[in-house]
Write a protein that holds these residues in place. Sequence first.
Motif, PDB file in Angstrom:
ATOM      1  N   ASP A 134       0.813  -1.216   0.000  1.00  0.00           N
ATOM      2  CA  ASP A 134       0.000   0.000   0.000  1.00  0.00           C
ATOM      3  C   ASP A 134       0.849   1.270   0.000  1.00  0.00           C
ATOM      4  N   PRO A 135       1.898   1.365   0.847  1.00  0.00           N
ATOM      5  CA  PRO A 135       2.713   2.591   0.801  1.00  0.00           C
ATOM      6  C   PRO A 135       3.351   2.810  -0.563  1.00  0.00           C
ATOM      7  N   GLU A 136       3.842   1.738  -1.189  1.00  0.00           N
ATOM      8  CA  GLU A 136       4.441   1.869  -2.510  1.00  0.00           C
ATOM      9  C   GLU A 136       3.416   2.376  -3.518  1.00  0.00           C
ATOM     10  N   GLY A 192       1.603   6.657  -7.154  1.00  0.00           N
ATOM     11  CA  GLY A 192       0.622   7.612  -7.666  1.00  0.00           C
ATOM     12  C   GLY A 192       1.123   9.037  -7.584  1.00  0.00           C
ATOM     13  N   GLN A 193       1.777   9.382  -6.470  1.00  0.00           N
ATOM     14  CA  GLN A 193       2.333  10.720  -6.330  1.00  0.00           C
ATOM     15  C   GLN A 193       3.425  10.974  -7.365  1.00  0.00           C
ATOM     16  N   SER A 194       4.273   9.967  -7.585  1.00  0.00           N
ATOM     17  CA  SER A 194       5.362  10.149  -8.547  1.00  0.00           C
ATOM     18  C   SER A 194       4.843  10.234  -9.978  1.00  0.00           C
ATOM     19  N   GLY A 224      -7.991   1.721  -8.805  1.00  0.00           N
ATOM     20  CA  GLY A 224      -7.316   0.844  -7.863  1.00  0.00           C
ATOM     21  C   GLY A 224      -6.433   1.674  -6.949  1.00  0.00           C
ATOM     22  N   LYS A 225      -5.468   1.019  -6.304  1.00  0.00           N
ATOM     23  CA  LYS A 225      -4.676   1.731  -5.299  1.00  0.00           C
ATOM     24  C   LYS A 225      -3.852   2.862  -5.909  1.00  0.00           C
ATOM     25  N   ILE A 262       9.798   1.012  -0.766  1.00  0.00           N
ATOM     26  CA  ILE A 262       9.868  -0.066  -1.747  1.00  0.00           C
ATOM     27  C   ILE A 262      10.501  -1.319  -1.147  1.00  0.00           C
ATOM     28  N   LEU A 263      11.317  -1.142  -0.118  1.00  0.00           N
ATOM     29  CA  LEU A 263      12.014  -2.274   0.488  1.00  0.00           C
ATOM     30  C   LEU A 263      11.057  -3.223   1.191  1.00  0.00           C
TER      31      LEU A 263
END
Length: 376
Positions: free
Chosen positions: A161-163, A168-170, A197-198, A330-331
């Motif tokens: 979810d964080p990725e 989306g922001q990028s 979607g996400k 991403i990790l």
Amino acid sequence: MLEDFERGRVSAFFRRVADSIPVSDRPASLVITHLLAERPKFLEGVARLSDVAAVLPKPRSIDEGALRQVKAAMQVDELNRDRFADPEQATAYVESRAAGRSLGLLDVGGYFAPALEHLHTHFSGRILGVVEDTENGHQRYEELDKLHVPVFSVARSPLKDPEDYLVGQSVVFSTEALVRSRDDILNGRPACVIGYGKIGRSVAAMLHAKHVGVTVYDTDHVRRVQAMSQGFRTAATLSEALAGAGFVVCATGNFALREDDFARVANGAYIASVTSSDDELELSALNSMYARTPTEPHVVRYSRTGHYFYILADGNAVNFIHGASVGPFILLVQAEILAALALLASGQYGPGMWEVPAEVRQSIAATWLTYFHGVS
């Protein structure tokens, strides 16, 4: 670029995750990946759990420095979707790299899906299973008539979810940068987001934060209701969504715009994608109908009599132009991929779609917090 101490911390994190799930019978692996700047450390983690038979970088997301680094340590082969679409070619390739071995397949986009049954039956070794990273890849495996091996998907993991949010922001950042390269701006242009979607949700939210009016279209009625509840205008048809949109962001992973849809795109509109062009846009069908004229780097004007629009980044994931960075978040996903590979190697899972157990995800998150935010 990471500082030396940051690279050391990433290596230590992956080492901790890899060592937390012991692998007694070390398999081989084939790794499809976006070969971005931080990816060599992830591949080192994969190599702690398996013998990397080959790395296959996705061709439109290769950092040259990362490529040189990986080539110095591992076999790197060209990724070709047509090769894996042909079961005979796919099997011949896998034999050339890992004949007779137990083999895990790490995938980004369902490349192994068309040949998976043939590989299961004809490969001289044993296909342990697949680890899939993306939603469109998840769908490709889910649509197979029968799965003969386990497929671990991290596409819908809460650790992703964080990725997805930051992707989306990028996407919006890179879209705006390319629009500005033409002395243009987003403001004043109604936006259309195809797919809620996400990543699509994040794109819509970021555009809204920039005071851009957004219309959302999704074939899933539930998602349209969700978009409506978040205050977005929704459209019942794609044609309605495209009407008057000054720029269009495609976030479906499953052909947002096909040949006939482009005729409905407003004159002068910009079109951006969050994933590969062959997954999102049927651009090949336009070659005989539209003239292509590069206007700025990564901006191409498609035109015919009375109609024109702009495609950003050749229809590929627009955020990769600027590195697609989502920071250390991403990790989390990469660590879950390592855990899934270790679980495949354990041989405890039968054919079908699987997710990494919740307790393993909790352990990954706790370890990540310790290494990157000093929380124990």
